[in-house]
Design a protein around this motif. Structure first.
Motif, PDB file in Angstrom:
ATOM      1  N   SER A  69       0.832  -1.198   0.000  1.00 23.68           N
ATOM      2  CA  SER A  69       0.000   0.000   0.000  1.00 23.68           C
ATOM      3  C   SER A  69       0.866   1.247   0.000  1.00 23.68           C
ATOM      4  O   SER A  69       2.092   1.180   0.115  1.00 23.68           O
ATOM      5  CB  SER A  69      -0.942  -0.001   1.211  1.00 23.68           C
ATOM      6  OG  SER A  69      -1.898  -1.023   1.090  1.00 23.68           O
ATOM      7  N   TRP A  91      -1.568   2.180   5.137  1.00 25.62           N
ATOM      8  CA  TRP A  91      -1.577   2.793   3.807  1.00 25.62           C
ATOM      9  C   TRP A  91      -1.504   4.317   3.880  1.00 25.62           C
ATOM     10  O   TRP A  91      -0.958   4.973   2.992  1.00 25.62           O
ATOM     11  CB  TRP A  91      -2.815   2.366   3.016  1.00 25.62           C
ATOM     12  CG  TRP A  91      -4.093   3.073   3.428  1.00 25.62           C
ATOM     13  CD1 TRP A  91      -5.017   2.631   4.316  1.00 25.62           C
ATOM     14  CD2 TRP A  91      -4.560   4.337   2.949  1.00 25.62           C
ATOM     15  NE1 TRP A  91      -6.039   3.547   4.438  1.00 25.62           N
ATOM     16  CE2 TRP A  91      -5.795   4.599   3.605  1.00 25.62           C
ATOM     17  CE3 TRP A  91      -4.075   5.272   2.031  1.00 25.62           C
ATOM     18  CZ2 TRP A  91      -6.526   5.764   3.376  1.00 25.62           C
ATOM     19  CZ3 TRP A  91      -4.808   6.437   1.795  1.00 25.62           C
ATOM     20  CH2 TRP A  91      -6.027   6.665   2.471  1.00 25.62           C
ATOM     21  N   GLY A 239      -2.663  -3.951  -1.617  1.00 27.77           N
ATOM     22  CA  GLY A 239      -2.359  -4.205  -0.219  1.00 27.77           C
ATOM     23  C   GLY A 239      -2.090  -5.668   0.060  1.00 27.77           C
ATOM     24  O   GLY A 239      -1.634  -6.022   1.142  1.00 27.77           O
TER      25      GLY A 239
END
Length: 300
Positions: A69, A91, A239
């Protein structure tokens, strides 16, 4: 007073010459696309990027750190280390969730900008981005110019225009130009879709414009150009642990870079900072684990 000024001028000139003797190039320009998966390169038009690939070296197998991410990998790209060491784990991290193993005089993990600020304090440095989150990951106190392009959906060319203006006026030793648009399309319409490739082609045109500016102001022949990304994506997200999410391109071309084509050596996200540091003759801190891709340089 004049003698003091002359002596200072001679000192700084001598210092810059000493630093330059270790440099592979006088300038490094890094252009990075959020959400650019390496899988897309064979399918995309991207003539300007392909020209850099043919004139320099590249890999389509640079791996992101996990999770794959944004903030985590932008941090690794600038910080020369992975999640476990720099401590950014989400993230959208703005501060490390895990305490950084080492902090510098600004109280943050040392970045490529920190190294330039400490070892070459006269060097002009800049970071321009479309995502505000980048500024929390670069040691903003060490950067001479931070530029944020907002509302890029209505003004998609704005970041490129800002980069052109900044490079023309300052001729920075190091500048990173971080586009968020491709990631946005990946989330909205999907990765590996017609919309995704249309946007990638637009971004390639911006690469061409930045190269044109470097030529116009006479520093192209003394510049290393890097084009890379933080992570890729699959479907409408990222991710995870798939190679579509983890493998990103790394393209390097310019001064003292071999026309070697694809290189086979393994490269990780944190090796990006190490390679920039090597190009600019900077000493890495012990806490960095990044390895410079020395094989791409003509004069190692």
């Amino acid at each position: 007073m004049k003698k003091i000024g002359l002596l200072l001028g001679m000192f700084f000139l001598l210092a810059s010459n000493v630093m330059a003797s270790n440099w592979k190039a006088g300038h490094v320009v890094m252009i990075a696309f959020d959400g650019w998966g390496a899988y897309s390169v064979p399918k995309a038009e991207i003539p300007n990027i392909r020209q850099l690939m043919s004139e320099g070296c590249y890999t389509l197998k640079k791996r992101s750190v996990l999770p794959s991410s944004s903030a985590i990998n932008w941090a690794s790209m600038f910080n020369g280390a992975g999640t476990e060491i720099h401590g950014y784990t989400e993230w959208n991290s703005q501060t490390p969730e895990i305490p950084s193993r080492v902090v510098n005089k600004h109280g943050v993990f040392p970045t490529i900008y920190s190294l330039l600020d400490e070892q070459c304090p006269l060097a002009e440095t800049g970071c321009l981005a479309e995502w505000e989150g980048i500024k929390y990951l670069i040691d903003s106190l060490a950067v001479d110019y931070w530029g944020l392009s907002v509302n890029y959906e209505e003004q998609p060319q704005r970041l490129c225009e800002m980069a052109e203006e900044y490079i023309k006026s300052k001729k920075p030793i190091f500048v990173s130009i971080c586009f968020d648009q491709l990631d946005h399309v990946g989330h909205a319409d999907g990765h590996d879709t017609p919309s995704y490739y249309n946007k990638l082609n637009e971004l390639d045109a911006y690469v061409g414009r930045i190269i044109k500016v470097l030529k116009e102001i006479g520093i192209y022949d003394d510049t290393v150009i890097i084009v890379t990304a933080d992570h890729g994506g699959i479907n409408k997200g990222h991710g995870g642990k798939t190679l579509q999410e983890m493998e990103v391109p790394f393209i390097i071309s310019g001064k003292n870079i071999r026309s070697g084509g694809e290189f086979k050596e393994s490269m990780m996200q944190f090796d990006t900072a190490a390679t920039i540091a090597y190009a600019l003759g900077l000493k890495q801190p012990q806490v960095w684990i990044g390895r410079p891709m020395v094989q791409v340089f003509e004069n190692k």
